[in-house]
Motif scaffolding. Structure first.
Motif, short mmCIF file in Angstrom:
data_model
loop_
_atom_site.label_atom_id
_atom_site.label_comp_id
_atom_site.label_asym_id
_atom_site.label_seq_id
_atom_site.Cartn_x
_atom_site.Cartn_y
_atom_site.Cartn_z
N GLY A 30 0.82 -1.01 -0.01
CA GLY A 30 -0.10 -0.22 0.06
C GLY A 30 0.85 1.37 0.01
O GLY A 30 0.22 2.26 0.47
N ARG A 31 2.18 1.11 -0.39
CA ARG A 31 3.06 2.34 -0.56
C ARG A 31 4.17 1.99 -1.26
O ARG A 31 4.50 0.99 -1.86
CB ARG A 31 3.48 2.76 1.11
CG ARG A 31 4.21 1.61 1.69
CD ARG A 31 4.88 2.16 3.21
NE ARG A 31 5.72 1.39 3.67
CZ ARG A 31 5.44 0.12 4.37
NH1 ARG A 31 4.23 -0.34 4.27
NH2 ARG A 31 6.44 -0.58 4.79
N SER A 32 4.92 3.00 -1.72
CA SER A 32 5.91 2.97 -2.49
C SER A 32 7.34 3.06 -2.16
O SER A 32 8.27 3.37 -3.11
CB SER A 32 5.72 3.76 -3.89
OG SER A 32 5.84 5.04 -3.61
N ASP A 33 7.44 3.10 -0.84
CA ASP A 33 8.89 3.16 -0.28
C ASP A 33 9.76 2.10 -0.75
O ASP A 33 9.50 0.81 -0.81
CB ASP A 33 8.64 2.63 1.03
CG ASP A 33 8.00 3.89 2.02
OD1 ASP A 33 7.35 4.76 1.51
OD2 ASP A 33 7.73 3.74 3.53
N GLY A 34 10.94 2.69 -1.37
CA GLY A 34 12.10 1.71 -1.72
C GLY A 34 12.05 1.42 -3.18
O GLY A 34 12.67 0.68 -3.63
N ALA A 35 11.01 1.66 -3.93
CA ALA A 35 10.66 1.42 -5.40
C ALA A 35 11.09 2.62 -6.19
O ALA A 35 10.41 3.77 -5.84
CB ALA A 35 9.44 0.98 -5.50
N SER A 36 11.87 2.41 -7.11
CA SER A 36 12.12 3.48 -8.11
C SER A 36 11.60 3.40 -9.50
O SER A 36 11.50 2.71 -10.11
CB SER A 36 13.76 3.30 -8.47
OG SER A 36 14.05 4.26 -9.19
N ALA A 37 10.74 4.51 -9.20
CA ALA A 37 9.78 4.52 -10.82
C ALA A 37 10.85 4.71 -12.10
O ALA A 37 10.50 4.30 -13.09
CB ALA A 37 9.11 6.01 -10.79
N LEU A 38 12.07 5.53 -11.69
CA LEU A 38 12.85 5.72 -12.84
C LEU A 38 13.52 4.16 -13.24
O LEU A 38 13.66 3.89 -14.54
CB LEU A 38 14.00 6.57 -12.35
CG LEU A 38 15.30 6.68 -13.56
CD1 LEU A 38 14.92 7.17 -14.90
CD2 LEU A 38 16.45 7.69 -12.97
#
Length: 88
Positions: A30-38
């Motif tokens: 439920g969150r995007s911590d640590g994930a790189s969109a780039l």
């Protein structure tokens, strides 16, 4: 030659589900911590470029393995950007 064609299915069986694991983890967390969109954008672009480079446009191995994985890569980017727009 036949074993070569058979081995070509390995990426189409491994890459999309392997990438989908990250998508599932994002949804579950439920969150995007640590994930790189780039990073995931670059993976998606790389998969599309490889698809055009190999010039096997009608082979299911290429379609599923490269285009399918690219779509999941870009779905990951969309989820990351969505969570970040919400501030989570």
């Amino acid at each position: 030659m036949r074993w070569n064609r058979t081995l070509g299915y390995a990426p189409s069986v491994v890459f999309p589900p392997g990438t989908a694991v990250q998508l599932g983890a994002l949804w579950q967390a439920g969150r995007s911590d640590g994930a790189s969109a780039l990073t995931w954008t670059l993976f998606g672009i790389a998969n599309l470029c490889m698809y055009f480079y190999i010039e096997k446009y009608r082979e299911p191995q290429a379609i599923v393995g490269l285009i399918g994985t690219a779509l999941v890569d870009f779905a990951i980017v969309a989820v990351i950007l969505h969570y970040r727009s919400l501030g989570i």
